[in-house]
Design an enzyme around this catalytic site. Structure first.
Site, short mmCIF file in Angstrom:
data_model
loop_
_atom_site.label_atom_id
_atom_site.label_comp_id
_atom_site.label_asym_id
_atom_site.label_seq_id
_atom_site.Cartn_x
_atom_site.Cartn_y
_atom_site.Cartn_z
N LYS A 35 0.82 -1.20 0.00
CA LYS A 35 0.00 0.00 0.00
C LYS A 35 0.87 1.26 0.00
O LYS A 35 0.65 2.18 -0.80
CB LYS A 35 -0.87 -0.05 1.26
N ARG A 106 -2.91 3.08 9.20
CA ARG A 106 -3.32 1.78 8.65
C ARG A 106 -2.11 0.88 8.46
O ARG A 106 -1.00 1.35 8.22
CB ARG A 106 -3.94 1.93 7.26
N GLY A 115 -8.23 -6.86 5.75
CA GLY A 115 -8.95 -6.91 7.02
C GLY A 115 -8.25 -7.67 8.12
O GLY A 115 -8.79 -7.83 9.21
N MET A 117 -5.30 -6.96 9.65
CA MET A 117 -4.62 -6.16 10.65
C MET A 117 -5.43 -4.92 10.96
O MET A 117 -6.50 -4.72 10.42
CB MET A 117 -3.22 -5.82 10.16
N ARG A 379 -4.14 -1.24 -5.73
CA ARG A 379 -3.34 -2.47 -5.63
C ARG A 379 -3.82 -3.43 -6.71
O ARG A 379 -4.92 -3.27 -7.24
CB ARG A 379 -3.49 -3.10 -4.25
N HIS A 497 -16.50 -8.15 3.45
CA HIS A 497 -15.41 -9.03 3.89
C HIS A 497 -15.61 -10.44 3.35
O HIS A 497 -14.70 -11.04 2.77
CB HIS A 497 -15.37 -9.05 5.42
N SER A 805 11.26 -43.67 -11.22
CA SER A 805 10.18 -42.76 -10.86
C SER A 805 10.25 -42.55 -9.35
O SER A 805 10.23 -43.51 -8.57
CB SER A 805 8.83 -43.35 -11.26
N CYS A 872 6.27 -39.44 -9.13
CA CYS A 872 4.84 -39.77 -9.13
C CYS A 872 4.21 -39.69 -7.75
O CYS A 872 3.08 -40.11 -7.55
CB CYS A 872 4.59 -41.12 -9.78
N TYR A 892 9.75 -35.63 -16.17
CA TYR A 892 8.31 -35.42 -16.02
C TYR A 892 7.88 -35.53 -14.57
O TYR A 892 8.62 -36.05 -13.72
CB TYR A 892 7.52 -36.43 -16.86
C1 PEP Z 1 4.97 -42.93 -3.53
O1 PEP Z 1 5.38 -43.60 -2.58
O2 PEP Z 1 5.29 -41.74 -3.70
C2 PEP Z 1 4.07 -43.52 -4.52
C3 PEP Z 1 3.74 -42.86 -5.61
O3 PEP Z 1 3.53 -44.71 -4.23
P1 PEP Z 1 2.34 -44.95 -3.19
O4 PEP Z 1 1.79 -43.65 -2.79
O5 PEP Z 1 1.37 -45.81 -3.90
O6 PEP Z 1 3.06 -45.66 -2.08
#
Ligand code: PEP
Ligand code: MG
Length: 916
Positions: A35, A106, A115, A117, A379, A497, A805, A872, A892
């Protein structure tokens, strides 16, 4: 030791602005807060801003570290100069009986925390100054009302007079209500000067009674009190909650903005309002906002009076929605454009100038004092996820920003809102509308009514979906609002609010549903004579403002063209690919629609829970020997092969990673006697045999027990069956012209030999099938890296692997030694006490767990330069973790279907941020 002649350089704690000059600018947000930096910038742009000064965030840090006395001494001189600067520009004097300078105090952190603070207005008033104000303005009622508001606000914010319990009302409001009753009037505006004088006295008495302290009459003492209160409010509970919900670090601190007061409540030629350069709900490029004639800023936000619209167009749209005729609209709720056309034109020119200057949608606060326009704040406006996408794409089309900026403008977390449910169109047809309010924050929500924020929290802990119903919300309700499915308020406009906070959270909200009456004590809500109790179901449509009786099924939304455009742009700048974790063709199809580039994890065990499959699965687990297991596995093979065919057909020629069976077997076993009897009958054995087997399978610590590749090694026939199902399915779809390369993944490896043993078995099984079918198909073998040992030995494992992975769920579990199943007992406390900055199962711990990932990446590639690397675990859909994956050079990430767009955008932003 410092050299003798070294001068101590004094830290500058105060920056002034006013009359077209400023010591600060927009780049100084860290020091001056958002601000303060923007107030300075607006001065430089020649926008009319009341003069003032900013006390820096460094002062806040010093205050927190060394306390009030130390800071007040350190800034005394600068503060005196700051006030002198204001006096000179305004031609007034602080605390003067003739012509007093009045100021606002302020908060203003680096990022806006609406709102959260504290603020004090009209500071500088006392029994003398009020006379001066009265004479100068020629409005003694106005002056006494300002004094009344000041004592009330100061009493609350600085002297700590709050309601005694959550059911109690504000003690000052109780006195005002008594006064109104005595006078027989309904509205504060109807109280006379003499009523207000009495109220000021009563307020002061109340303060003395409750705190044992006199209300301060010295303006300098008032100023020190207010500045301290703002610094203190940085650490109040609601600000702490807001910070933890929004990832704002504690050490940032807040700045304090001290500004000359201007009055929107001086007379009927005065007003105050809030304006947005574009629609914060939809993103439409339409100047809009609300104002109130003869009112102060907090009146607009509190939503007690119905605000009017700024533009004529907005006013007409509003009237149509509220079913108000054009005649009534023109007479009772005319737009600013109609009643003060010149001021409107000036405001419209300023909004365009500010939006162009900041190249982003602005949220402005303004006051009109006796026909003169003042801008109090600008802002970057908070907006819904949908508006975020539309504004970024529109501004790109309008040439205001470039492609990269457009991609960086959208917060990936907020895409979630676009993917949020809407009501099922059939279910909604028979639904009964009980009330209509304002469409404050879009989406659909259904839940059970609760009236208090802490109830919303405790119900959420028991997995009960709630709708938080309030007359109006306040920042105290923040935590409850964040866990409720939706928010419904009886009062409040689009800038109340509840509306602002809900939009910020991406939470469905209907505000200002005036037909609703809430009785907090009875815990009921009444609409048109119909009473709803706590626990009753209602549903909200935050896009239309409709409130429905009962529970209504919701369904997924359709995605806009702008969304598609943004995603395309994101892909243009991304290096990291995004795959999905999917176990069924339906999930895979959803993920494909969201742009997944393959399946990064198919958890085969999920396929065994469905329908009848659990029976042969249980037979396999409970079989007395290998022959028994093989008989059951033959039945499972039929299902698995069919499942994999479905997945391959859906994904076509995109990669599909299939993980061999992972979880401890007893997860599949019935725990109740009826279920156990059923399986005994099915298998033609006694209940005792089954019970003994279950006892045998019990483990003290199953997550570290007989699971992962340990299953495939002890029961190779399981691996054989799964590999057969995968390879046969691949051969089948190959006949249909689909070029699939299945990736077979071995879970929970920690020894090189474990991986090799499974790999040999996979290859032998595949060769057998190729020989049987006299046909081959390409496939790959890789492993999960989810134990610390696998990460450390990555260079020994990788020469034999096509891919790794990272299973960061297990890797986090094993690195921290936090059980995935039991961590919820202590993680919330760790987070609250600041022992952890975030839940490590949600956002990857970059130094510990991430350190292991980094080691495994380096060593894995050393052992095999062609190794493909993915992640994953749940972290694959978390933007900060995606950024980490980009930086360590993964190929990935893989996440659940609905998080695919979030990960895609986060991946693009990671590329762009790291390129800078
Ligand atoms: C993991 O352990 O990150 C995974 C993808 O396998 P799970 O969650 O099935 O154990
Ligand atoms: Mg795992």
């Amino acid at each position: 030791m410092a050299p003798k002649d070294a001068k101590t350089v004094k830290t500058k704690y105060i920056y002034t602005f006013g009359d077209g000059n400023a010591e600060g600018n927009a780049q100084m947000k860290n020091l001056l807060g958002g601000k303060g930096a923007n107030l300075c910038e607006m001065n430089r742009l020649g926008v009319p801003v009341p003069p003032g000064f900013v006390i820096t965030t460094e002062a806040c840090t010093r205050y927190t570290e060394k306390g009030r006395e130390d800071l007040m001494e350190a800034i005394r001189e600068e503060m005196e100069q700051g006030i002198a600067h204001l006096e000179q520009i305004m031609g007034t004097r602080f605390g003067d009986r003739e012509n007093p300078l009045l100021i606002s105090v302020r908060s203003g952190a680096r990022v806006s925390m609406p709102g959260m603070m504290d603020t004090v207005l009209n500071l500088g008033l006392n029994d003398d100054a009020v006379e001066g104000l009265s004479q100068r303005s020629g409005e003694s009622r106005f002056a006494w009302d300002a004094y009344r508001r000041f004592v009330q606000m100061y009493g609350d914010v600085v002297m700590g007079l709050k309601p005694e319990s959550k059911e109690d009302e504000d003690p000052f409001e109780v006195l005002i209500d008594e006064m109104k009753k005595k006078r027989g009037v309904a509205n504060d505006n109807q109280l006379t000067t003499s009523d207000l004088k009495k109220l000021v006295l009563q307020f002061k008495e109340l303060i003395l009674q409750r705190t044992g302290e006199e209300f301060p009459t010295d303006p300098w003492e008032q100023l020190q009190g207010a500045v301290s209160a703002v610094f203190e409010s940085w650490n109040n509970e609601r600000a702490q909650v807001y910070r933890s919900l929004n990832g704002i670090p504690e050490h940032w601190g807040t700045a304090v903005n001290v500004q000359a007061m201007v009055y929107g409540n001086l007379n009927d030629n005065s007003a105050t309002g809030v304006a947005f350069t574009r629609d914060a709900g939809t993103g439409e490029d339409l100047f809009n906002g609300e104002f109130l004639v003869n009112a102060q800023g907090e009146d607009v936000v509190a939503g007690i009076r119905t605000p009017q619209q700024i533009t004529l167009e907005g006013s007409r749209r509003w009237a149509e929605l509220a079913k108000i005729t054009e005649e009534v609209r023109r007479e009772k709720y005319p737009s600013l454009e109609e009643i003060m056309p010149e001021v409107y034109r000036e405001l419209a020119a300023i909004e365009t100038r500010l939006e162009n200057h900041y190249a982003d949608m602005q949220d402005l606060e303004f006051t009109i004092q006796d026909g003169k326009l003042w801008i109090l704040q600008t802002r970057n406006g908070k907006r819904t996820g949908a508006a975020m996408v539309k504004i970024a794409v529109d501004m790109l089309n309008q040439g205001m920003i470039d492609e990269k900026t457009a991609v960086l403008r959208v917060d990936p977390h907020r895409l979630d809102e676009l993917l949020h449910p809407v009501f099922d169109p059939t279910a909604i047809k028979s639904a009964n509308v009980i009330a209509k309010g304002l469409p404050a924050s879009p989406g659909a929500a259904t839940g059970q009514v609760v009236f208090f924020a802490d109830d919303a929290e405790s119900w959420a802990e028991n997995n009960k979906p709630t709708i938080l119903v309030r007359m109006e919300t306040s920042p105290e309700d923040l935590r409850g609002m964040s866990v409720a499915k939706g928010i419904l308020t009886a009062r409040g406009g689009m800038t109340s609010h509840a509306a602002v906070v809900a939009r910020g959270m991406g939470k469905c909200c209907v505000s200002g549903a005036g037909a609703i009456h809430v009785d907090y004590r009875a815990r009921t809500m009444t609409v048109d004579g119909q009473t709803f109790r706590e626990g009753d179901w209602i549903s909200l449509n935050g896009s239309t403002g409709e409130v429905y009786e009962g529970r209504i099924i919701t369904q997924e939304p359709a995605l806009s063209g702008d969304f598609g455009k943004l995603m395309k742009l994101a892909d243009k700048y991304t290096r990291l690919e995004v795959r999905t974790n999917a176990d069924t063709p339906e999930d895979a199809a959803t993920a494909l629609r969201f742009g997944a580039r393959g399946i990064g994890l198919c958890r085969t065990e999920h396929m065994f829970f469905e329908g009848e499959r659990i029976i042969p699965m249980r037979e396999m687990i409970l079989a007395a020997d290998e022959t028994g297991r093989r008989t059951a596995l033959d039945k499972l093979l039929v299902f698995q092969r069919e499942d994999f065919r479905g997945l391959f057909e859906t994904m076509h020629d995109l990669p599909v990673t299939i993980r061999l069976l992972d979880p401890p077997l007893h997860e599949f076993i019935p725990h109740d006697e009826a279920g156990q009897r059923e399986i005994a009958d099915d298998m033609g054995v006694s209940l005792e045999v089954i019970k003994d087997k279950i006892e045998e399978l019990k483990e003290a610590n199953p997550m570290m027990g007989h699971r992962g590749c340990r299953l495939g090694i002890t029961y190779p026939e399981i691996t054989e069956m799964q590999v057969r199902a995968i390879i046969e399915a691949a051969l089948d779809v190959k006949m249909k012209g689909i070029r699939v390369i299945p990736e077979i993944m071995v879970p929970l490896v920690s020894k090189v030999k474990e991986f090799e043993a499974q790999k040999n078995l996979i290859e032998a099984t595949a060769e057998t099938i190729f020989a049987e079918r006299n046909e081959r198909v390409e496939y790959q073998i890789g492993t999960m890296v989810e134990t610390p040992r696998a990460a450390m030995l990555a260079d020994y494992i990788s020469p034999n692997a096509h891919f790794f992975s990272f299973g960061t769920n297990d890797l986090t579990q094993m690195t921290f030694g936090y059980s995935r199943d039991d961590a919820s007992k202590f993680l919330p406390i760790y987070l609250k006490q600041g022992l952890l900055d975030h839940d490590p199962f949600e956002e990857i711990d970059q130094y510990g767990v991430g350190g292991l990932v980094q080691i495994a990446v380096e060593r894995g590639r050393k052992g095999n330069p062609n190794l493909s690397l993915g992640l994953c675990g749940e972290h694959g859909g978390n933007p900060a973790s995606v950024d980490f994956c980009h930086r360590v050079g993964l190929d990935y990430v893989s996440c659940s279907p609905y998080r695919v767009p979030i990960a895609r955008l986060a991946a693009a932003q990671a590329s762009l941020k790291n390129e800078k």
